[in-house]
Design an enzyme around this catalytic site. Structure first.
Site, PDB file in Angstrom:
ATOM      1  N   GLY A 202      11.497  10.827   2.372  1.00  0.00           N
ATOM      2  CA  GLY A 202      10.167  11.237   1.930  1.00  0.00           C
ATOM      3  C   GLY A 202       9.076  10.487   2.674  1.00  0.00           C
ATOM      4  CB  ALA A 203       8.823   7.025   3.886  1.00  0.00           C
TER       5      ALA A 203
ATOM      6  N   GLY B 184     -19.417  -8.590 -14.673  1.00  0.00           N
ATOM      7  CA  GLY B 184     -19.573  -7.500 -15.645  1.00  0.00           C
ATOM      8  C   GLY B 184     -19.518  -6.151 -14.963  1.00  0.00           C
ATOM      9  N   GLY B 185     -20.202  -5.183 -15.576  1.00  0.00           N
ATOM     10  CA  GLY B 185     -20.200  -3.821 -15.027  1.00  0.00           C
ATOM     11  C   GLY B 185     -20.800  -3.751 -13.637  1.00  0.00           C
TER      12      GLY B 185
END
Ligand code: HXC
Length: 544
Positions: free
Chosen positions: A432-433, A197-198
């Site tokens: 870009g890398a 859960g949370g």
């Protein structure tokens, strides 16, 4: 022999007044001390014997055994042993469960203080009620003020159902503190049981998550709910086991084969870290010579640039005593991140890994590296970047998955980082890398390359198809391949080397490969006091 009476002050037996003789002194424990010892022993025992037996049957350690695996012997100082739930519903208070399902306190690991909490599944399934949460919050507050790491050992059924919203609020208290402490003190979570859960969000907010094969599970909704909601049938391990989170979701940074193995790895991680962002990481003595030559790097210069290799080999040769603690080993294997030492100092490594997806950057690699870099920057750990990257991984899935948004995180993290940044280009650095991997104009401090480096906008094959598309199209069929080879060679001679980049100052030095280790150690020593002006403000280590 004289009669003895109990001395209420000393707690020992003394002769009755007026009667001499000094027989053997018999120690009589005063009632208050006896009561104290009984209460604390009962509390420290944890849950009832049958629950402890059930825990063992699952192959799990108890909350206190876990602490003893982690901390220096005799160093644990418990806080809040006697605290109990104040909840009056469902008879919880009447059960007088001392400690309320969590052990909290301070201890030392390899001589250095840490704060910790260890959930006790044998008490109410380690579920988190309000007192349980208060104990954790209290220890987190003290750790933040006293500037030391917090280690959370989690084994819990989640929010204590009987305490209703009070237990949910308890999680709120913890999440808030996780965030407030983020980037100030290291926070590490060890999942050694269910985490459902949370409840999963506290570990997710911390810097590192450990899981153990076969006993750890993390999920927001369990198999039953998944089946009811989507019709998918899945077991606990597949849904949220250690390997799922280590290799698919990226939630888990370290997987261990057993609990003792987990605590051994955790101790190693702690050894690399400072106590807080206000300190430097500890230095370690090493006998490994600074000037140890690395002939493997000479060999790399001879290798066909398209041949894959595991960058781990290079890291292993560079690092002190060949020690490397890899983080996220099974996730986004195209980039490798982790801790090593150079000349005794902790360094964080970020390295493209040509053995996987040719080392290209993708969504997961960008997230993985960006968060690690932000951790390093928060905790004054210098960054070594090893570059061998052909570009970004192409494809519709990447574009639609948000490679633009995720890739930007890597640019952000490197640009923001003001700790010393040293980069070594091993082979390819394209497009870009190349810029993203701590290039000079993202303010890398010292950028080196091997003579084998190829730094250009794109690789020769792709580049010539764009630059010479007309000539290639117009060439006779039988001459086309030869033309391609010739053009690619011309392009490679001009661009696919480090010299054009070095000539413009985009690279500081092309170095003799075998001397990489002393060059890097000296570079980090030279930069050791560096901090970019105006960048001392706190940035949290937000989960990316
Ligand atoms: C109260 C709990 C509990 C819980 C377990 N127990 N979870 N008590 N609140 N959340 C108790 C059980 O009643 C049992 O008590 C004991 O712990 C041991 O549990 P078992 O079920 O016998 O153990 P096991 O078979 O190993 O199963 C473990 C388990 C299961 C898978 C964790 O207990 C389970 O599914 N629990 C509920 C998990 C869950 O859905 N939690 C809520 C998540 S939501 P006795 O008295 O018999 O020993 C949540 C929200 C957080 O956490 C939100 C934050 C914002």
């Amino acid at each position: 022999m004289a009669d003895l009476i109990n001395d209420p002050i000393s707690g020992t037996s003394i002769p009755e007044p007026g009667k001499k003789s000094h027989p053997k002194r018999i120690r009589v424990v005063p009632d208050s001390l006896k009561k104290f010892r009984d209460i604390t022993a009962l509390a420290a025992a944890g849950g009832p014997p049958e629950k402890i037996a059930a825990q063992k049957k699952k192959g799990k350690l108890t909350a206190r055994e876990r602490i003893s695996y982690l901390v220096d012997e005799g160093s644990f100082q418990e806080i809040g042993l006697l605290m109990e739930s104040r909840c009056t519903d469902f008879g919880i208070k009447d059960k007088h469960i001392k400690g309320d399902g969590v052990v909290t306190g301070f201890a030392r690991v390899n001589g250095r203080p840490i704060a910790l909490f260890s959930e006790d599944f044998t008490q109410l399934g380690g579920s988190l009620g309000r007192t349980h949460a208060d104990k954790i919050a209290n220890i987190m507050d003290m750790a933040l003020e006293a500037r030391m790491p917090v280690i959370g050992i989690l084994d819990s059924g989640g929010a204590r159902i009987q305490e209703g919203v009070d237990s949910l609020d308890g999680y709120g208290e913890i999440f808030y503190r996780n965030t407030k402490s983020s980037g100030i003190i290291p926070q590490i979570s060890v999942i050694v049981g269910p985490c459902a859960g949370g409840a999963v969000y506290s570990p997710a907010l911390t810097d590192f998550v450990f899981m153990v094969k076969g006993i750890s599970n993390m999920f927001v909704t369990g198999p039953e709910v998944v089946k009811a909601a989507t019709g998918e049938e899945v077991d606990f391990e597949t849904l949220g086991g250690s390997m799922t989170h280590a290799s698919k979701s990226g939630v888990c940074h370290f997987v261990a084969n057993s609990e003792p193995d987990c605590f051994r790895q955790l101790k190693e991680l702690i050894s690399f870290l400072p106590q807080s962002r206000y300190e430097a990481p500890p230095a370690h003595e090493t006998k490994d010579p600074v000037d140890r030559k690395i002939l493997l790097l000479e060999k790399l210069c001879e290798v066909d640039p398209r041949k894959p290799y595991r960058v781990h080999h290079i890291i292993w040769w560079l690092s002190d005593d060949h020690r490397f603690l890899e983080v996220h080993h099974d996730f986004a294997k195209n980039i490798v991140v982790g801790f090593m030492r150079l000349g005794g100092q902790t360094v964080g490594v970020v390295a493209n890994n040509p053995a996987h997806m040719a080392g290209a950057l993708d969504i997961n690699a960008s997230d993985k590296a960006a968060r690690f870099i932000r951790f390093l920057n928060n905790f004054n750990i210098p960054i070594l970047t090893l570059v061998d990257v052909p570009g970004y991984w192409p494809g519709v899935a990447q574009e639609h998955g948000g490679i633009i948004r995720h890739g930007a995180k890597l640019l952000y993290a490197y640009s923001e980082a003001s700790v010393p940044k040293v980069t070594l280009v091993l082979r390819k650095a394209y497009g870009g890398a190349y810029i993203a991997m701590s290039s000079k104009f993202l303010h890398g401090d010292l950028n080196f390359s091997l003579p084998s480096a190829e730094i250009a906008v794109m690789g020769p094959r792709g580049a010539i198809e764009i630059l010479y598309s007309r000539q290639i199209k117009e060439a006779k069929d039988e001459e086309r391949d030869a033309l391609r080879v010739k053009l690619a060679k011309e392009y490679s001679d001009k661009f696919a080397s480090p010299y054009q980049t070095a000539s413009t100052g985009s690279l500081d030095e092309v170095i003799e490969p075998a001397t990489a280790r002393p060059r890097l150690i000296e570079a980090f020593r030279f930069l050791s006091n560096k901090r970019r002006p105006g960048t001392h403000e706190r940035t949290g280590n937000i989960p990316l």
